[in-house]
Design a protein around this motif. Structure first.
Motif, PDB file in Angstrom:
ATOM      1  N   ALA A 195     -11.880  29.733   1.063  1.00 44.25           N
ATOM      2  CA  ALA A 195     -11.596  29.361   2.454  1.00 44.25           C
ATOM      3  C   ALA A 195     -12.737  29.731   3.394  1.00 44.25           C
ATOM      4  O   ALA A 195     -12.815  29.222   4.518  1.00 44.25           O
ATOM      5  N   LEU A 196     -13.644  30.602   2.954  1.00 46.18           N
ATOM      6  CA  LEU A 196     -14.771  31.019   3.784  1.00 46.18           C
ATOM      7  C   LEU A 196     -15.979  30.100   3.634  1.00 46.18           C
ATOM      8  O   LEU A 196     -16.893  30.128   4.461  1.00 46.18           O
ATOM      9  N   VAL A 197     -15.976  29.297   2.574  1.00 40.29           N
ATOM     10  CA  VAL A 197     -17.137  28.458   2.266  1.00 40.29           C
ATOM     11  C   VAL A 197     -17.090  27.173   3.089  1.00 40.29           C
ATOM     12  O   VAL A 197     -16.090  26.458   3.080  1.00 40.29           O
ATOM     13  N   THR A 198     -18.155  26.870   3.797  1.00 41.51           N
ATOM     14  CA  THR A 198     -18.219  25.659   4.612  1.00 41.51           C
ATOM     15  C   THR A 198     -18.992  24.570   3.890  1.00 41.51           C
ATOM     16  O   THR A 198     -19.823  24.837   3.023  1.00 41.51           O
ATOM     17  N   ARG A 199     -18.695  23.340   4.256  1.00 49.74           N
ATOM     18  CA  ARG A 199     -19.445  22.212   3.710  1.00 49.74           C
ATOM     19  C   ARG A 199     -20.931  22.376   3.975  1.00 49.74           C
ATOM     20  O   ARG A 199     -21.779  22.194   3.094  1.00 49.74           O
ATOM     21  N   ASN A 200     -21.280  22.745   5.226  1.00 51.26           N
ATOM     22  CA  ASN A 200     -22.690  22.858   5.574  1.00 51.26           C
ATOM     23  C   ASN A 200     -23.407  23.933   4.774  1.00 51.26           C
ATOM     24  O   ASN A 200     -24.599  23.816   4.480  1.00 51.26           O
ATOM     25  N   SER A 201     -22.678  24.987   4.400  1.00 51.39           N
ATOM     26  CA  SER A 201     -23.318  26.041   3.616  1.00 51.39           C
ATOM     27  C   SER A 201     -23.693  25.537   2.229  1.00 51.39           C
ATOM     28  O   SER A 201     -24.639  26.042   1.611  1.00 51.39           O
ATOM     29  N   MET A 202     -22.970  24.538   1.729  1.00 48.72           N
ATOM     30  CA  MET A 202     -23.274  23.980   0.412  1.00 48.72           C
ATOM     31  C   MET A 202     -24.324  22.879   0.480  1.00 48.72           C
ATOM     32  O   MET A 202     -24.787  22.386  -0.549  1.00 48.72           O
TER      33      MET A 202
END
Length: 213
Positions: A195-202
């Protein structure tokens, strides 16, 4: 509703696209959808269902689960870094958009940024619908020429000793950035971490994930 392929109809539609569709991409897509529905080539309900699936159900959730597993399972992380496609198949995630997947990891001294300079190749089966800026000519060109400047506009101001690596996606090669795990998340399970992982971070346009964000 059952749709069938008709080469003559497709030719007529193709000619129509070049003569009458508006220049704005969003308007072109809407006009194309309306034309295909009108001619019985596409079921509008099916189109809406696919959009909802990728925007709401898949979105970046699949990629986030992969990242969370990599954060918590060193053996899985090793497999992911060695062969991304094989590793995500353990989740049942397969498809053309991830058929040749390479995972790259952010560290204290390395930041990864993904772009597609030729068009907008994107691992949509992991990250859902691609954001509009990812497909823009400005991002596609500047991410290569001035990656630090682009990152700064996304709120990432990197120190001079942090190396920026830019990865160019193609129709046969897609990338997934594995962001750094946020501090203070040692007690969280995979679901909470995902839940902490964002699309932009990937993609690489988000770097500093936070617990409770």
């Amino acid at each position: 509703m059952t749709s069938s392929y008709d080469s003559k109809k497709i030719t007529e539609i193709h000619q129509h696209l070049h003569s009458e569709l508006p220049s704005d991409p969003a308007l072109r897509v809407k006009a194309l959808e309306s034309l295909l529905v009108e001619k019985g080539m596409v079921d509008s309900t099916a189109v809406d269902a696919w959009i909802d699936l990728y925007a709401e159900e898949i979105g970046p959730k699949r990629g986030a689960r992969v990242v969370a597993r990599a954060w918590t399972d060193p053996a899985f992380k090793a497999r992911l870094m060695a062969d991304g496609t094989a590793a995500i198949s353990e989740f049942g995630y397969q498809g053309h958009a991830t058929g040749h997947l390479v995972a790259v990891e952010n560290t204290d001294k390395v930041h990864n940024l993904v772009v597609c300079t030729l068009c907008s190749c994107y691992p949509f089966s992991l990250l859902g619908m691609s954001p509009g800026w990812y497909k823009s000519q400005e991002y596609r060109s500047r991410a290569v020429r001035d990656p630090r400047g682009v990152l700064k506009e996304f709120g990432i101001d990197l120190a001079g000793d942090v190396e920026v690596r830019v990865w160019d996606s193609t129709a046969e090669l897609r990338y997934l950035v594995v962001p750094q795990r946020p501090a203070g998340t040692e007690t969280l399970g995979e679901e909470a971490l995902a839940a902490l992982v964002t699309r932009n971070s990937m993609i690489g346009t988000d770097r500093h994930l936070k617990a409770g964000a």
